[in-house]
Design an enzyme around this catalytic site. Structure first.
Site: not given
Length: 390
Positions: A223, A244
């Site tokens: 990511e 996140d």
């Protein structure tokens, strides 16, 4: 089923294990093994892609319209760019972070012969030598280098150690877990998200909770370099919630307590209906939350949509101070996000049409369009409101 109780002792313990396992993008095999072993201990088999992204499916009443929950295992780091004549290493960053936060960091260099320890230092590191120049030198990756803690004279000495261009460098997390619930460390983005997911799975397994559809727990491995969930979603997944960090800073509404629901990031708005549902769950389950918009931010959801996945996406975050630097979070936010995950996973399907990938307009969602009614206070007459410019 309402939100489930989260074992915060387990959450902190697994977070500590994750932080102690280096995993900069491109060097994630060991953390993948750690997480798959943890899933196996909870009775969930994991599938791995060729490079190691993890898909752990917890079966529900219907495999169609599955829900995905995703976090990423990879972190920021660095890579050897060149062997220098002074016996030190020129480096480039892995992921997007400032060399300002690299200066002074302890690190590990991974070579084919083994690991070496070192420090990332500015080119002019000694005030006794460079006087005020240590404060005036630019902040950039061209102005830092790695001092290797091994005997090496010049390029030849570094080569004899087995250090080579392209070797991966992990940055020490420098973790502190305080009694008041604060956690300070590098790489909380997104190891805290991974810990949240594992704690939520543990709660679902312990309570033998039933879900209306399959839940795909996804752990991605790239990511930080923009790849994220681009190649791990299966066609039956209808919605995906990314976990996140939410940046707490001036001008932002994120908080180190409770859940921060992102309404948009730099790639645009998240799904209206899914974010609305998550906010409703927080209200119904008495989970503290706030909303925010991130202008310089993208997550696993962006890479999935850009890769062509037709899924509803949302982003729920734990507030983090100084993201991609010396990060700080609070356990309250981690527990809150984990509670929301359990409540969402067990919540009823609201859009039944999403069980099928393609269908006609019947059952398609509607957006509110009626005019809002204003409730004027008792001491203001409607006639006055029409004429009074104030």
């Amino acid at each position: 089923m309402s939100r489930l109780a989260i074992d915060t002792d387990y959450l902190v313990t697994i977070l500590s294990k994750l932080l102690k396992t280096p995993s900069p993008s491109g060097y994630t095999d060991n953390v993948v093994r750690l997480v798959t072993a943890e899933l196996a201990d909870m009775g969930i088999d994991a599938e791995l892609t060729r490079r190691g992204a993890i898909r752990a499916v917890r079966r529900g009443a219907d495999p169609r319209g599955a829900r995905a929950i995703v976090s990423h295992l990879d972190t920021l780091g660095a890579q050897v760019k060149n062997l220098k004549d002074n016996g030190r290493l020129e480096i480039v960053p892995i992921g997007h972070w400032s060399s300002r936060f690299a200066e002074g960091a302890r690190c590990t260099i991974f070579t084919e012969k083994g690991t070496y320890r070192g420090s990332i230092l500015p080119l002019k590191a000694s005030g006794h030598t460079f006087n005020k120049e240590i404060d005036s030198q630019p902040v950039s990756w061209d102005n830092v280098e790695v001092r290797v803690d091994a005997y090496a004279r010049g390029k030849v000495g570094l080569a004899k150690l087995g250090i080579d261009i392209g070797d991966i460098i992990s940055i020490d997390p420098q973790t502190e877990i305080l009694d008041n619930g604060y956690i300070v460390s590098r790489h909380l983005d997104d190891k805290a998200g991974v810990a949240i997911m594992l704690a939520a799975i543990r709660a679902l397994q312990t309570e033998e909770a039933e879900t209306p559809v399959d839940v795909h727990f996804l752990f991605t491995i790239a990511e930080e370099v923009g790849v994220g969930a681009s190649s791990i979603l299966q066609p039956q997944v209808a919605s995906m919630v990314a976990i996140d960090n939410g940046t707490t800073a001036p001008g932002q509404n994120s908080d180190e307590f409770g859940v921060t629901i992102a309404m948009a990031d730099q790639t645009g708005p998240f799904d209206y209906h899914l974010t609305k549902k998550l906010a409703h769950i927080c209200r119904d389950e008495d989970i503290r939350y706030q909303k925010d918009v991130f202008r310089y931010y993208r997550s696993d959801s962006a890479s999935a949509v850009e890769a062509g996945a037709d899924v509803r996406t949302a982003l729920i975050t734990f507030g983090i101070d100084a993201s991609h630097g010396y990060e700080r979070i609070h356990l309250h936010a981690l527990r809150s996000v984990a509670e929301l995950v359990t409540a969402y996973a067990t919540s009823p399907v609201m859009i039944e049409r999403d069980l099928d990938q393609i269908s006609d307009v019947r059952g398609f969602t509607k957006l509110p369009s009626r005019k809002a009614k204003q409730n004027l206070s008792a001491d203001i007459k409607v006639s006055d409101a029409k004429t009074d410019p104030n």
